[in-house]
Motif scaffolding. Structure first.
Motif, PDB file in Angstrom:
ATOM      1  N   SER A   1      51.237  26.709  30.937  1.00  0.00           N
ATOM      2  CA  SER A   1      51.507  25.267  30.903  1.00  0.00           C
ATOM      3  C   SER A   1      52.260  24.750  32.116  1.00  0.00           C
ATOM      4  CB  SER A   1      52.314  24.932  29.638  1.00  0.00           C
ATOM      5  OG  SER A   1      53.542  25.655  29.616  1.00  0.00           O
TER       6      SER A   1
ATOM      7  N   ASP B   1      41.442  22.306  31.756  1.00  0.00           N
ATOM      8  CA  ASP B   1      41.724  21.975  30.356  1.00  0.00           C
ATOM      9  C   ASP B   1      40.692  22.587  29.423  1.00  0.00           C
ATOM     10  OD1 ASP B   1      42.988  20.945  28.164  1.00  0.00           O
ATOM     11  OD2 ASP B   1      42.141  18.933  28.363  1.00  0.00           O
TER      12      ASP B   1
ATOM     13  N   ALA C   1      40.948  24.018  26.771  1.00  0.00           N
ATOM     14  CA  ALA C   1      41.170  23.741  25.351  1.00  0.00           C
ATOM     15  C   ALA C   1      40.334  22.571  24.869  1.00  0.00           C
ATOM     16  CB  ALA C   1      42.651  23.469  25.098  1.00  0.00           C
TER      17      ALA C   1
ATOM     18  N   HIS D   1      43.334  27.085  31.327  1.00  0.00           N
ATOM     19  CA  HIS D   1      43.769  26.761  29.960  1.00  0.00           C
ATOM     20  C   HIS D   1      45.274  26.554  29.975  1.00  0.00           C
ATOM     21  CE1 HIS D   1      44.621  27.146  25.661  1.00  0.00           C
ATOM     22  NE2 HIS D   1      43.322  27.010  25.429  1.00  0.00           N
TER      23      HIS D   1
ATOM     24  N   GLY E   1      47.499  26.754  27.744  1.00  0.00           N
ATOM     25  CA  GLY E   1      48.278  27.410  26.702  1.00  0.00           C
ATOM     26  C   GLY E   1      48.106  26.702  25.368  1.00  0.00           C
ATOM     27  N   GLY E   2      48.784  27.192  24.345  1.00  0.00           N
ATOM     28  CA  GLY E   2      48.636  26.611  23.011  1.00  0.00           C
ATOM     29  C   GLY E   2      47.542  27.302  22.230  1.00  0.00           C
ATOM     30  N   THR E   3      47.355  26.843  21.008  1.00  0.00           N
ATOM     31  CA  THR E   3      46.430  27.522  20.099  1.00  0.00           C
ATOM     32  C   THR E   3      45.004  26.989  20.166  1.00  0.00           C
ATOM     33  OG1 THR E   3      47.074  26.013  18.311  1.00  0.00           O
ATOM     34  CG2 THR E   3      48.294  28.074  18.493  1.00  0.00           C
ATOM     35  N   LYS E   4      44.834  25.775  20.662  1.00  0.00           N
ATOM     36  CA  LYS E   4      43.488  25.207  20.712  1.00  0.00           C
ATOM     37  C   LYS E   4      42.635  25.977  21.722  1.00  0.00           C
ATOM     38  CE  LYS E   4      41.047  20.801  21.058  1.00  0.00           C
ATOM     39  NZ  LYS E   4      41.145  19.372  21.409  1.00  0.00           N
TER      40      LYS E   4
ATOM     41  N   LYS F   1      41.877  29.119  21.318  1.00  0.00           N
ATOM     42  CA  LYS F   1      42.390  30.485  21.377  1.00  0.00           C
ATOM     43  C   LYS F   1      41.290  31.531  21.164  1.00  0.00           C
ATOM     44  CE  LYS F   1      46.118  33.393  19.591  1.00  0.00           C
ATOM     45  NZ  LYS F   1      45.297  34.554  19.257  1.00  0.00           N
TER      46      LYS F   1
ATOM     47  N   ASP G   1      52.832  30.601  33.344  1.00  0.00           N
ATOM     48  CA  ASP G   1      53.844  30.258  32.350  1.00  0.00           C
ATOM     49  C   ASP G   1      55.028  29.544  33.004  1.00  0.00           C
ATOM     50  OD1 ASP G   1      52.396  31.511  30.305  1.00  0.00           O
ATOM     51  OD2 ASP G   1      53.264  33.466  30.799  1.00  0.00           O
TER      52      ASP G   1
END
Length: 325
Positions: A16, A73, A75, A102, A104-107, A109, A125
């Protein structure tokens, strides 16, 4: 393609921190164009691939047989395109250099989990606050300067934790200090009063029981352009470290281990030790809750972020002595 070619490969950039992600992308594009100057470069948001244009992008063009395709992006990739992107990423044709980004995050994944073991991954990160001076020192070296730990920390204190701002400040310094060493005094001279009144100095005074000085510095900091969210961030970071230190101080651990578990640089332990004389775990918990409320307020929930921060300073001072505010 030769064995070391970036064509016929996929790079997955995950994290991110925008600056680090952009650098990873730029480095891969630079490698590709150094290898094939005529390669066609395309950059697109994943959400824009709903029309099926991904197949056209990865196929190159009549004028350039090799393609560098950057999909930002990831995600936001439409479900209908996931299978094609996955198959292409796992087996890119020899004339394609594919970069997937990407945040980060769960979308998304499931797609990440399918790609990570089989493609090159570059992490982007966020850099932890206690590692920022190391980042600053490394950036300074890349700009033909040297900067000790104290000077690097002074720069972080002066301009905050945003990486773009830090890099911009270093470039300003490099214009005058190329091939030289920059210490604390050099940072202070260059940035003037801003290095003296920062979010961290406001936090230091508030936590140390000097609310008057904290309020004065807060007003000056806001007047000179310090973002309100940096004040809540500085208070939250120090309070988290203090809370962990209070839990660890009875354990007979080496200082380096205490610092590691508390999530602070070793030099900060002396400051935490002084603060611990006047703070209890309950007081730290109360102050952290006040910071969370103020953080929401300065991000849009309050009409006057400055007033919210003034109330926060008073709430932190009350929590310090266990008094009711």
């Amino acid at each position: 393609m030769k064995a070391s070619s970036v064509f016929g490969s996929t790079l997955l950039v995950v994290g991110s921190e925008p600056l680090l992600a952009e650098r990873a992308v730029r480095q891969r594009i630079k490698q590709a164009t150094a290898e094939q100057p005529d390669a066609e470069i395309s950059e697109v948001d994943a959400a824009a691939l709903a029309d099926g244009s991904f197949a056209d992008l990865i196929g190159g063009s009549l004028f350039a047989s090799r393609a560098v395709v950057v999909v930002d992006d990831l995600a936001g990739l439409p479900d209908a395109q996931v299978d094609l992107v996955k198959r292409t990423a796992l087996d890119p044709h020899p004339e394609l250099c594919l970069v997937l980004v990407h945040g980060g995050g769960t979308k998304g994944k499931a797609l990440l989990d399918a790609l990570k073991p089989k493609v090159q991954v570059e992490k982007a990160d966020p850099i932890r606050n206690w590692d920022l001076p190391k980042f600053v020192a490394a950036e300074a070296r890349s700009l033909r300067m040297s900067m000790d730990a104290a000077g690097a920390q002074a720069l972080v204190d002066a301009v905050g934790s945003d990486l773009r701002t830090l890099v911009g400040a270093l470039r300003q310094l490099a214009s005058d200090y190329a091939d030289q060493a920059v210490d604390v005094e050099g940072v202070r001279r260059y940035f003037g009063g801003r290095a003296e009144v920062t979010s961290f100095s406001v936090a230091d005074d508030a936590l140390a029981g000097r609310p008057g000085a904290a309020l004065e510095k807060l007003r000056w900091a806001l007047a000179t352009g310090v973002a309100p969210v940096l004040v809540t961030s500085a208070l939250a970071g120090t309070l988290r470290g203090l809370g962990k230190y209070l839990d660890l101080r009875s354990a007979r651990l080496p200082d380096n281990e205490v610092a590691r578990q508390a999530g602070v640089p070793p030099w900060k332990l002396k400051e935490l030790s002084r603060l611990a004389r006047d703070w209890s775990p309950r007081g730290v918990s109360s102050a952290i809750k006040a910071v969370a409320v103020a953080d929401e307020q300065v991000k849009g929930a309050a009409a006057d972020p400055g007033f919210a921060l003034e109330q926060l300073v008073l709430a932190v001072d009350a929590a310090r002595g266990g008094r009711r505010h």
